[in-house]
Enzyme design. Sequence first.
Site, PDB file in Angstrom:
ATOM      1  N   PHE A   1      -1.818  10.851   8.389  1.00 40.78           N
ATOM      2  CA  PHE A   1      -0.711  10.365   9.198  1.00 40.78           C
ATOM      3  C   PHE A   1      -0.919   8.905   9.630  1.00 40.78           C
ATOM      4  O   PHE A   1      -2.059   8.493   9.857  1.00 40.78           O
ATOM      5  CB  PHE A   1      -0.544  11.233  10.461  1.00 40.78           C
ATOM      6  CG  PHE A   1      -0.216  12.653  10.107  1.00 40.78           C
ATOM      7  CD1 PHE A   1       1.102  13.039   9.905  1.00 40.78           C
ATOM      8  CD2 PHE A   1      -1.222  13.598   9.929  1.00 40.78           C
ATOM      9  CE1 PHE A   1       1.410  14.355   9.538  1.00 40.78           C
ATOM     10  CE2 PHE A   1      -0.927  14.906   9.557  1.00 40.78           C
ATOM     11  CZ  PHE A   1       0.397  15.290   9.361  1.00 40.78           C
TER      12      PHE A   1
ATOM     13  N   GLY B   1      -0.255   5.855  12.487  1.00 42.96           N
ATOM     14  CA  GLY B   1      -0.163   5.795  13.943  1.00 42.96           C
ATOM     15  C   GLY B   1      -1.348   6.371  14.699  1.00 42.96           C
ATOM     16  O   GLY B   1      -1.255   6.621  15.898  1.00 42.96           O
TER      17      GLY B   1
ATOM     18  N   HIS C   1       0.846  -1.188   0.000  1.00 39.92           N
ATOM     19  CA  HIS C   1       0.000   0.000   0.000  1.00 39.92           C
ATOM     20  C   HIS C   1       0.892   1.252   0.000  1.00 39.92           C
ATOM     21  O   HIS C   1       1.748   1.406   0.873  1.00 39.92           O
ATOM     22  CB  HIS C   1      -0.889  -0.039   1.248  1.00 39.92           C
ATOM     23  CG  HIS C   1      -1.897   1.053   1.339  1.00 39.92           C
ATOM     24  ND1 HIS C   1      -3.118   0.997   0.718  1.00 39.92           N
ATOM     25  CD2 HIS C   1      -1.873   2.233   2.004  1.00 39.92           C
ATOM     26  CE1 HIS C   1      -3.813   2.094   0.997  1.00 39.92           C
ATOM     27  NE2 HIS C   1      -3.074   2.865   1.781  1.00 39.92           N
TER      28      HIS C   1
ATOM     29  N   ASP D   1      -8.475   1.024   6.089  1.00 41.04           N
ATOM     30  CA  ASP D   1      -7.162   1.660   6.252  1.00 41.04           C
ATOM     31  C   ASP D   1      -7.150   2.592   7.463  1.00 41.04           C
ATOM     32  O   ASP D   1      -7.881   3.580   7.496  1.00 41.04           O
ATOM     33  CB  ASP D   1      -6.880   2.443   4.953  1.00 41.04           C
ATOM     34  CG  ASP D   1      -5.514   3.117   4.927  1.00 41.04           C
ATOM     35  OD1 ASP D   1      -4.741   2.964   5.879  1.00 41.04           O
ATOM     36  OD2 ASP D   1      -5.242   3.801   3.917  1.00 41.04           O
TER      37      ASP D   1
HETATM   38  C1  DX5 Z   1      -3.387   7.357   6.534  1.00 40.80           C
HETATM   39  C2  DX5 Z   1      -2.884   6.364   5.499  1.00 40.80           C
HETATM   40  C3  DX5 Z   1      -2.767   4.977   6.052  1.00 40.80           C
HETATM   41  C4  DX5 Z   1      -1.814   4.892   7.199  1.00 40.80           C
HETATM   42  C5  DX5 Z   1      -1.996   3.610   7.939  1.00 40.80           C
HETATM   43  O1  DX5 Z   1      -3.565   8.577   5.937  1.00 40.80           O
HETATM   44  O2  DX5 Z   1      -3.773   6.304   4.414  1.00 40.80           O
HETATM   45  O3  DX5 Z   1      -2.438   4.051   5.036  1.00 40.80           O
HETATM   46  O4  DX5 Z   1      -0.500   5.010   6.817  1.00 40.80           O
HETATM   47  O5  DX5 Z   1      -1.140   3.637   9.032  1.00 40.80           O
HETATM   48  P1  DX5 Z   1      -1.574   3.017  10.436  1.00 40.80           P
HETATM   49  O6  DX5 Z   1      -1.801   1.558  10.179  1.00 40.80           O
HETATM   50  O7  DX5 Z   1      -0.402   3.305  11.299  1.00 40.80           O
HETATM   51  O8  DX5 Z   1      -2.832   3.716  10.869  1.00 40.80           O
HETATM   52 ZN    ZN Z   2      -3.607   4.594   2.909  1.00 37.91          ZN
END
Ligand code: DX5
Ligand code: ZN
Length: 217
Positions: A142, A144, A32, A174
């Site tokens: 972001f 996390g 991804h 996601d």
């Molecule tokens: C957020 C992104 C995600 C994110 C997922 O804007 O689209 O893909 O990086 O990261 P985690 O799993 O840490 O929430």
């Molecule tokens: Zn994403």
Amino acid sequence: MKKIAPSILSADFSRLGEEVKAVQKAGADLIHVDVMDGHFVRNITVGPVVVKALRRITSLPLDVHLMIEQPERYLEAFAEAGSTWITVHAEVCPRLKAVIRRIRKLSVKPGVVLNPSTPLKRIHPVLDEVDLVLLMSVNPGFAGQSFIQSSLKKIERLRKIVDQNRYGLEIEVDGGIKVENIREVSRAGADIFVLGTGIFKTENYEETIRKLREEMA
Ligand code: DX5
Ligand code: ZN
């Protein structure tokens, strides 16, 4: 088959190639790629050159999540770079159907993404034309962040609509997914799970992915 999609956003970018090879070896199903433009979301990440570089070092499908305004300006570049899927946010596509058709014409699988606060009805007109619906379970920008619990109901509702109408699309989720909560996301009806922190910030990718598969089965 349910699939695991590590998000490179949480990888060590100084060793991006190695990181991607490591999650491939550990059993990831796709990679991804979070593309951010500093406008649709505050953060800025990567563009087509990085997709092109990844295309050379992994055989896994590349799932390119465009968090950018006017995505139609960049579809060709991301297609040429070797994207397998391109997903665009419904919030920035007043002519969503036309954008989806452009992606398909470029021989890339089209998908549509919804922010947590955007209602499902926004994508009803394209459900018979997309290969993927990506539901955000955090506000994009972001890695996390914590999983927004109300996403579960939205996944369930979409699952029902997809099954009742036999749409040939996969449901991807996601944001904020971890070993601890992937089971409930899976039960709600998700097919593909994106994990940034939940994979790249763990010690042993192989063990994490094995646990994730156990939980989501
Ligand atoms: C957020 C992104 C995600 C994110 C997922 O804007 O689209 O893909 O990086 O990261 P985690 O799993 O840490 O929430
Ligand atoms: Zn994403």
